[in-house]
Design a protein around this motif. Structure first.
Motif, short mmCIF file in Angstrom:
data_model
loop_
_atom_site.label_atom_id
_atom_site.label_comp_id
_atom_site.label_asym_id
_atom_site.label_seq_id
_atom_site.Cartn_x
_atom_site.Cartn_y
_atom_site.Cartn_z
N ALA A 23 -13.51 -0.12 -20.57
CA ALA A 23 -12.55 0.98 -20.50
C ALA A 23 -11.19 0.47 -20.05
O ALA A 23 -11.09 -0.37 -19.16
CB ALA A 23 -13.03 2.06 -19.53
N PRO A 49 -4.54 5.18 -19.19
CA PRO A 49 -4.93 6.15 -20.22
C PRO A 49 -3.99 6.16 -21.41
O PRO A 49 -2.79 5.93 -21.29
CB PRO A 49 -4.88 7.48 -19.48
CG PRO A 49 -3.97 7.25 -18.32
CD PRO A 49 -4.08 5.80 -17.98
N ALA A 54 -1.89 11.50 -24.57
CA ALA A 54 -2.59 12.53 -25.35
C ALA A 54 -1.75 12.99 -26.53
O ALA A 54 -0.54 13.15 -26.42
CB ALA A 54 -2.92 13.71 -24.45
N THR A 68 -6.28 11.83 -29.50
CA THR A 68 -6.61 11.88 -28.08
C THR A 68 -6.26 13.26 -27.56
O THR A 68 -5.15 13.75 -27.77
CB THR A 68 -5.82 10.81 -27.29
OG1 THR A 68 -6.20 9.52 -27.78
CG2 THR A 68 -6.11 10.89 -25.81
N LEU A 124 -6.21 15.77 -24.15
CA LEU A 124 -6.28 15.95 -22.70
C LEU A 124 -6.74 17.37 -22.44
O LEU A 124 -6.10 18.33 -22.89
CB LEU A 124 -4.91 15.72 -22.06
CG LEU A 124 -4.81 16.04 -20.56
CD1 LEU A 124 -5.72 15.13 -19.74
CD2 LEU A 124 -3.37 15.94 -20.10
N ASN A 182 -15.22 13.52 -17.53
CA ASN A 182 -14.72 12.15 -17.31
C ASN A 182 -15.84 11.17 -16.98
O ASN A 182 -15.57 10.01 -16.66
CB ASN A 182 -13.66 12.15 -16.22
CG ASN A 182 -12.36 12.77 -16.69
OD1 ASN A 182 -12.05 12.77 -17.88
ND2 ASN A 182 -11.59 13.30 -15.76
N HIS A 191 -19.18 15.40 -25.76
CA HIS A 191 -18.86 14.02 -26.15
C HIS A 191 -19.46 13.64 -27.50
O HIS A 191 -18.86 12.87 -28.24
CB HIS A 191 -19.28 13.05 -25.05
CG HIS A 191 -18.37 13.11 -23.86
ND1 HIS A 191 -17.06 12.67 -23.90
CD2 HIS A 191 -18.57 13.59 -22.61
CE1 HIS A 191 -16.50 12.87 -22.73
NE2 HIS A 191 -17.38 13.43 -21.93
N SER A 241 -10.86 11.14 -28.81
CA SER A 241 -10.90 10.59 -27.46
C SER A 241 -10.56 11.71 -26.49
O SER A 241 -9.49 12.31 -26.59
CB SER A 241 -9.91 9.43 -27.34
OG SER A 241 -9.85 8.98 -26.00
N LEU A 242 -11.47 12.00 -25.58
CA LEU A 242 -11.27 13.08 -24.61
C LEU A 242 -11.08 12.54 -23.21
O LEU A 242 -11.75 11.59 -22.82
CB LEU A 242 -12.50 13.99 -24.57
CG LEU A 242 -12.73 15.02 -25.65
CD1 LEU A 242 -14.01 15.77 -25.36
CD2 LEU A 242 -11.57 15.98 -25.75
N ARG A 243 -10.21 13.17 -22.47
CA ARG A 243 -10.17 12.97 -21.03
C ARG A 243 -9.77 14.30 -20.42
O ARG A 243 -9.15 15.14 -21.06
CB ARG A 243 -9.25 11.83 -20.62
CG ARG A 243 -7.80 12.05 -20.76
CD ARG A 243 -7.05 10.83 -20.18
NE ARG A 243 -5.64 11.08 -20.11
CZ ARG A 243 -4.79 10.96 -21.12
NH1 ARG A 243 -5.24 10.59 -22.29
NH2 ARG A 243 -3.52 11.23 -20.96
N ALA A 244 -10.17 14.50 -19.17
CA ALA A 244 -9.94 15.78 -18.52
C ALA A 244 -9.13 15.60 -17.25
O ALA A 244 -9.20 14.57 -16.59
CB ALA A 244 -11.27 16.45 -18.20
N MET A 245 -8.36 16.64 -16.95
CA MET A 245 -7.51 16.64 -15.76
C MET A 245 -7.69 17.98 -15.05
O MET A 245 -7.68 19.04 -15.70
CB MET A 245 -6.05 16.48 -16.20
CG MET A 245 -5.06 16.48 -15.07
SD MET A 245 -3.39 16.15 -15.70
CE MET A 245 -2.85 17.83 -16.00
#
Length: 141
Positions: A11, A15, A18, A76, A78, A91, A108, A117-121
């Motif tokens: 990884a 990052p 997005a 990507t 977010l 995450n 996922h 491509s996922l990411r979380a905040m």
């Protein structure tokens, strides 16, 4: 840094910016999601209303992904969510709740099928207003 290379998970610590930002929310009544000028919402079934809020917040993300995954192919995304448990599971840091793990796996898997491509905040209150002062989507509760 060479000694840590063997255990590196691949990884990137920085990052990727997005392409899209998805805001989601859930309550006892239903769920809502928005990105750009798009929005979606729905009501929970009586059975779904019995699930904990952590589960319903995760399902809001899955519902949004089911709707918009084709539009996000190869991009990507977010995810902004006001539920820290959902963010942790998205995450890859949650593994204590089999039901939440199953929803995160479904999220996922769907993202992988569309090369998303996922990411979380975590956002304590992301319910921003747009240029006209209107809410991006109807919040429940």
């Amino acid at each position: 840094w060479l000694s840590g290379l063997e255990s590196w998970n691949g990884a990137c610590p920085l990052p990727t910016p997005a392409d899209f930002t998805l805001a989601t929310d859930a309550s006892d009544i239903g769920w809502g999601a928005s990105w750009g000028e798009h929005s979606a919402q729905g009501n929970w079934t009586p059975a779904m209303r019995l699930f904990p809020i952590n589960y319903r917040e995760s399902m809001a993300v899955l519902n949004a992904l089911r709707i918009w995954a084709p539009a996000w192919s190869g991009k990507t995304v977010l995810v902004q969510c006001d539920n820290a448990t959902t963010v942790a599971h998205l995450n890859g840091f949650g593994r204590l709740n089999p039901a939440l793990d199953a929803v995160a796996h479904a999220i996922h898997s769907l993202a992988a099928r569309h090369r998303i491509s996922l990411r979380a905040m975590h956002c304590a209150d992301y319910r921003r207003r747009d240029r006209r002062g209107a809410r991006r989507f109807v919040l429940f509760g």
